[in-house]
Design an enzyme around this catalytic site. Structure first.
Site, PDB file in Angstrom:
ATOM      1  N   CYS A 183     -75.144  43.707 -10.691  1.00 17.65           N
ATOM      2  CA  CYS A 183     -74.381  43.078  -9.610  1.00 17.65           C
ATOM      3  C   CYS A 183     -74.377  43.916  -8.346  1.00 17.65           C
ATOM      4  CB  CYS A 183     -72.953  42.827 -10.081  1.00 17.65           C
ATOM      5  SG  CYS A 183     -72.151  44.318 -10.676  1.00 17.65           S
TER       6      CYS A 183
ATOM      7  N   GLU B  92     -64.936  39.436 -11.041  1.00 17.57           N
ATOM      8  CA  GLU B  92     -65.973  40.405 -10.634  1.00 17.57           C
ATOM      9  C   GLU B  92     -67.285  39.640 -10.638  1.00 17.57           C
ATOM     10  OE1 GLU B  92     -65.521  43.463  -9.683  1.00 17.57           O
ATOM     11  OE2 GLU B  92     -63.459  43.798 -10.320  1.00 17.57           O
TER      12      GLU B  92
ATOM     13  N   LYS C 110     -64.331  37.492 -24.871  1.00 19.74           N
ATOM     14  CA  LYS C 110     -65.452  36.579 -25.106  1.00 19.74           C
ATOM     15  C   LYS C 110     -66.690  37.171 -24.446  1.00 19.74           C
ATOM     16  CE  LYS C 110     -67.608  33.160 -23.187  1.00 19.74           C
ATOM     17  NZ  LYS C 110     -68.930  33.522 -23.714  1.00 19.74           N
TER      18      LYS C 110
ATOM     19  N   GLU D  72     -78.741  35.523  -5.164  1.00 15.44           N
ATOM     20  CA  GLU D  72     -78.841  36.598  -6.155  1.00 15.44           C
ATOM     21  C   GLU D  72     -79.930  36.218  -7.160  1.00 15.44           C
ATOM     22  OE1 GLU D  72     -75.622  37.044  -9.027  1.00 15.44           O
ATOM     23  OE2 GLU D  72     -75.672  39.203  -8.712  1.00 15.44           O
TER      24      GLU D  72
HETATM   25  P1  NAD Z   1     -72.526  33.795 -16.103  1.00 13.27           P
HETATM   26  O1  NAD Z   1     -71.580  33.533 -14.987  1.00 13.27           O
HETATM   27  O2  NAD Z   1     -73.576  32.805 -16.379  1.00 13.27           O
HETATM   28  O3  NAD Z   1     -71.709  33.966 -17.489  1.00 13.27           O
HETATM   29  C1  NAD Z   1     -70.704  34.936 -17.629  1.00 13.27           C
HETATM   30  C2  NAD Z   1     -69.799  34.553 -18.783  1.00 13.27           C
HETATM   31  O4  NAD Z   1     -69.101  33.341 -18.476  1.00 13.27           O
HETATM   32  C3  NAD Z   1     -70.496  34.322 -20.107  1.00 13.27           C
HETATM   33  O5  NAD Z   1     -69.742  34.960 -21.127  1.00 13.27           O
HETATM   34  C4  NAD Z   1     -70.451  32.812 -20.247  1.00 13.27           C
HETATM   35  O6  NAD Z   1     -70.513  32.363 -21.588  1.00 13.27           O
HETATM   36  C5  NAD Z   1     -69.117  32.492 -19.619  1.00 13.27           C
HETATM   37  N1  NAD Z   1     -68.924  31.104 -19.148  1.00 13.27           N
HETATM   38  C6  NAD Z   1     -69.867  30.236 -18.687  1.00 13.27           C
HETATM   39  N2  NAD Z   1     -69.279  29.073 -18.328  1.00 13.27           N
HETATM   40  C7  NAD Z   1     -67.941  29.204 -18.557  1.00 13.27           C
HETATM   41  C8  NAD Z   1     -66.808  28.353 -18.390  1.00 13.27           C
HETATM   42  N3  NAD Z   1     -66.913  27.110 -17.889  1.00 13.27           N
HETATM   43  N4  NAD Z   1     -65.590  28.827 -18.716  1.00 13.27           N
HETATM   44  C9  NAD Z   1     -65.448  30.100 -19.195  1.00 13.27           C
HETATM   45  N5  NAD Z   1     -66.485  30.932 -19.402  1.00 13.27           N
HETATM   46  C10 NAD Z   1     -67.723  30.505 -19.081  1.00 13.27           C
HETATM   47  O7  NAD Z   1     -73.124  35.252 -15.832  1.00 13.27           O
HETATM   48  P2  NAD Z   1     -74.305  36.021 -16.563  1.00 13.27           P
HETATM   49  O8  NAD Z   1     -75.582  35.290 -16.319  1.00 13.27           O
HETATM   50  O9  NAD Z   1     -73.926  36.389 -17.953  1.00 13.27           O
HETATM   51  O10 NAD Z   1     -74.299  37.404 -15.735  1.00 13.27           O
HETATM   52  C11 NAD Z   1     -74.876  37.576 -14.504  1.00 13.27           C
HETATM   53  C12 NAD Z   1     -73.863  37.499 -13.377  1.00 13.27           C
HETATM   54  O11 NAD Z   1     -72.798  38.436 -13.584  1.00 13.27           O
HETATM   55  C13 NAD Z   1     -74.477  37.903 -12.048  1.00 13.27           C
HETATM   56  O12 NAD Z   1     -74.047  37.016 -11.053  1.00 13.27           O
HETATM   57  C14 NAD Z   1     -73.923  39.294 -11.804  1.00 13.27           C
HETATM   58  O13 NAD Z   1     -73.895  39.700 -10.461  1.00 13.27           O
HETATM   59  C15 NAD Z   1     -72.559  39.171 -12.386  1.00 13.27           C
HETATM   60  N6  NAD Z   1     -71.980  40.496 -12.674  1.00 13.27           N
HETATM   61  C16 NAD Z   1     -70.973  40.972 -11.870  1.00 13.27           C
HETATM   62  C17 NAD Z   1     -70.437  42.246 -12.088  1.00 13.27           C
HETATM   63  C18 NAD Z   1     -69.324  42.791 -11.244  1.00 13.27           C
HETATM   64  O14 NAD Z   1     -68.661  43.730 -11.674  1.00 13.27           O
HETATM   65  N7  NAD Z   1     -69.084  42.271 -10.048  1.00 13.27           N
HETATM   66  C19 NAD Z   1     -70.933  43.027 -13.145  1.00 13.27           C
HETATM   67  C20 NAD Z   1     -71.962  42.512 -13.937  1.00 13.27           C
HETATM   68  C21 NAD Z   1     -72.467  41.236 -13.695  1.00 13.27           C
END
Ligand code: NAD
Length: 495
Positions: free
Chosen positions: A298, A264, A190, A397
């Protein structure tokens, strides 16, 4: 084959099928605000169909039962088709995620392919059945002497779900697809709602190289799809990349059915610049750490802790280097920093900048929408000189091109500030004394530390992940593959 950016179907169970809902999502180029393509928005019913197909393929299909080497051959074809299509995929990463060309080409594409190749090599080389010692002993059940032994067998875990973020989407999608499919799991992806196209292309290639039906599905969409995938008892494992807030929700959603969960999550990483650092090298890395992918990374080290004796000079260097970063359309090879992903993200970043000012931090560079760049979601590289580590801009963040420079006087103080964070993903040390840098690195509570900028590229044979609110589990390395495997022990009588 020309790149598809308009889809009417979702890749579910090995076929392109009309989604159950009627909605479509227009993908917007964040630099130009023009439409890049269109995809159907998946629904919980589509997720249900993908889960049924993945369960069936895992319980009765060939993929988990195939010899590791056979799977490796198919995945190698998958890898090679991706390589052949690199140019179009890089263009897609530029247009959809706003990555500048080197980020799209190296960080998004090459590093993702390095990772996929690592998993393919790993499953071919790895000894999945490891005999332990053969020994004669008194048999506790039947009495008498028995010669026996035990083997340890790695088996695919089951139905795996990958949920990814929008910032480096192609890279993140492959970081989950690679180990899931290599291990023999069936896998549902997804992607983030903002960046579905970098996932959809993987469906085209899966059908081209003959990955069996149900082994890989893609369901676009938002929270309803994510909820279905993380609560359904037919799913065994979740690998999530995203914010700590959503990570915590997913862990709770997955708890009743006791799924294995790898998270992650976000970061607010610290880079420590000692007084004996090569200042130019440190400042160069410092700028990259808040401008790469417009600060939406991240691992970016957006708290820069600088010895007070050199802090003013460091800030002057950061300002001078930041002023050289050309902002604009990332499709232009001269562009050094592209846009944020959306208008909403730009509003969020600008609100943090305002809060940073009102909380008593001094804004020393940037802080606004760049003049002349009203179209596209741009924000200037922004530098704050922060008197403390305690305000919101130093603790939260931001996910935008904003850096906090914080002074320190002693090494212990620097380490204490670095560790004064709810996150623990990455860290950095700049010092020309390697022993000192290593000593500091050892005291940082983070999943990784880069000394003097590190090697500059992800090494897929070592694990990546975070401490504290930056995550649970690891990607890459042996540990990354283990997230997708069960271990079975078979004890047998040899004689
Ligand atoms: P987000 O947490 O808003 O969304 C991530 C994903 O989760 C999306 O696909 C979203 O549709 C899905 N999602 C949202 N609510 C959900 C639920 N209740 N159940 C299941 N899925 C759900 O993150 P974002 O804004 O897309 O990305 C930014 C974040 O990602 C930042 O915090 C960044 O640090 C983190 N990130 C971490 C890494 C790592 O490897 N540690 C890498 C890249 C990004």
């Amino acid at each position: 084959m020309p790149l598809t950016t308009h889809y009417e179907s979702l890749y579910i169970g090995g076929s392109w099928v009309k989604p159950k809902g009627g909605e479509a999502y227009t993908v917007i180029n964040p630099a130009t605000e023009e439409a890049v393509g269109e995809v159907p928005v998946g629904t919980a019913a589509d997720a249900d169909a993908a889960i049924a197909a993945a369960r069936e393929a895992f319980d009765h299909g060939p993929w988990p039962r195939m010899d590791w080497r056979e799977r490796a051959v198919i995945l190698q074809q998958f890898h090679d088709v991706l390589v052949a299509r690199k140019d179009e995929i890089v263009q897609l990463c530029v247009a959809e995620a706003g990555s500048i060309i080197p980020v799209a080409s190296i960080m998004q594409f090459d590093m993702a392919l390095d990772g996929l190749q690592y998993y393919i090599d790993q499953i071919q080389r790895r000894e999945f059945v490891i005999p332990s010692s053969v020994s004669a002993h008194t048999n506790w059940a039947t009495g008498g002497e028995t010669l026996g032994s035990t083997v340890k067998v790695y088996e695919p875990l089951g139905v795996s779900v990958g949920i990814t973020a929008y910032n480096y989407p192609f890279f993140l999608n492959l970081a989950k697809l690679g180990p899931a499919l290599a291990s023999g799991c069936t896998f549902i992806l997804k992607p983030a709602p903002q960046t579905p196209l970098e996932a959809m292309i993987l469906g085209e290639i899966a059908s081209e190289v003959g990955i069996p039906p149900g082994v890989f599905s893609i369901v676009t969409g938002g929270v309803d799809v994510g909820e279905k995938l993380t609560t359904d008892p037919r799913v065994d494992q979740i690998s999530f990349t995203g914010s700590d807030k959503v990570g915590a929700i997913i862990q709770a959603q997955a708890a009743p059915s006791l799924k294995r969960v790898a998270l992650e999550l976000g970061g607010k990483s610290a880079m420590i610049v000692c007084e004996d650092a090569d200042l130019e090298q440190a400042a160069f890395a410092g700028v990259v750490n808040f401008t790469n992918q417009c600060g939406q990374g991240c691992i970016l080290q957006t708290r820069q802790l600088v010895h007070n004796s050199i802090k003013d000079q460091y800030i002057e260097m950061l300002k001078a280097m930041a002023s050289q970063v050309k902002m604009g359309d990332p499709a232009d090879p001269d562009t050094g920093m592209g846009p944020l992903i959306s208008a909403a993200q730009r509003e969020r970043v600008l609100a943090y900048i305002e809060q940073g000012k009102s909380d008593g931090n001094s804004l020393v560079y940037g802080g606004s929408i760049p003049p002349g760049l009203n179209r596209g979601f741009f924000v200037e590289p922004t530098i704050f000189d922060c008197p403390s580590n305690s305000t919101a801009i130093a603790q939260e963040e931001i996910f935008g091109p904003v850096v906090c420079v914080i002074g320190f006087d002693t090494e212990d103080e620097a380490i204490a500030i670095a560790n004064d964070s709810q996150y623990g993903l990455s860290g950095g040390v700049f010092s020309q004394d390697p022993g000192r840098a290593y000593r500091i690195a050892m005291q940082m509570r983070t999943g990784g530390v880069l000394i003097n900028g590190g090697g500059g590229r992800l090494n897929p044979s070592v694990p990546f992940g975070g401490y504290k609110r930056s995550g649970i589990g690891r990607e890459y390395g042996e540990e990354g593959l283990n997230e997708y495997l069960e271990i079975k022990v078979i004890d047998f009588r040899a004689a």
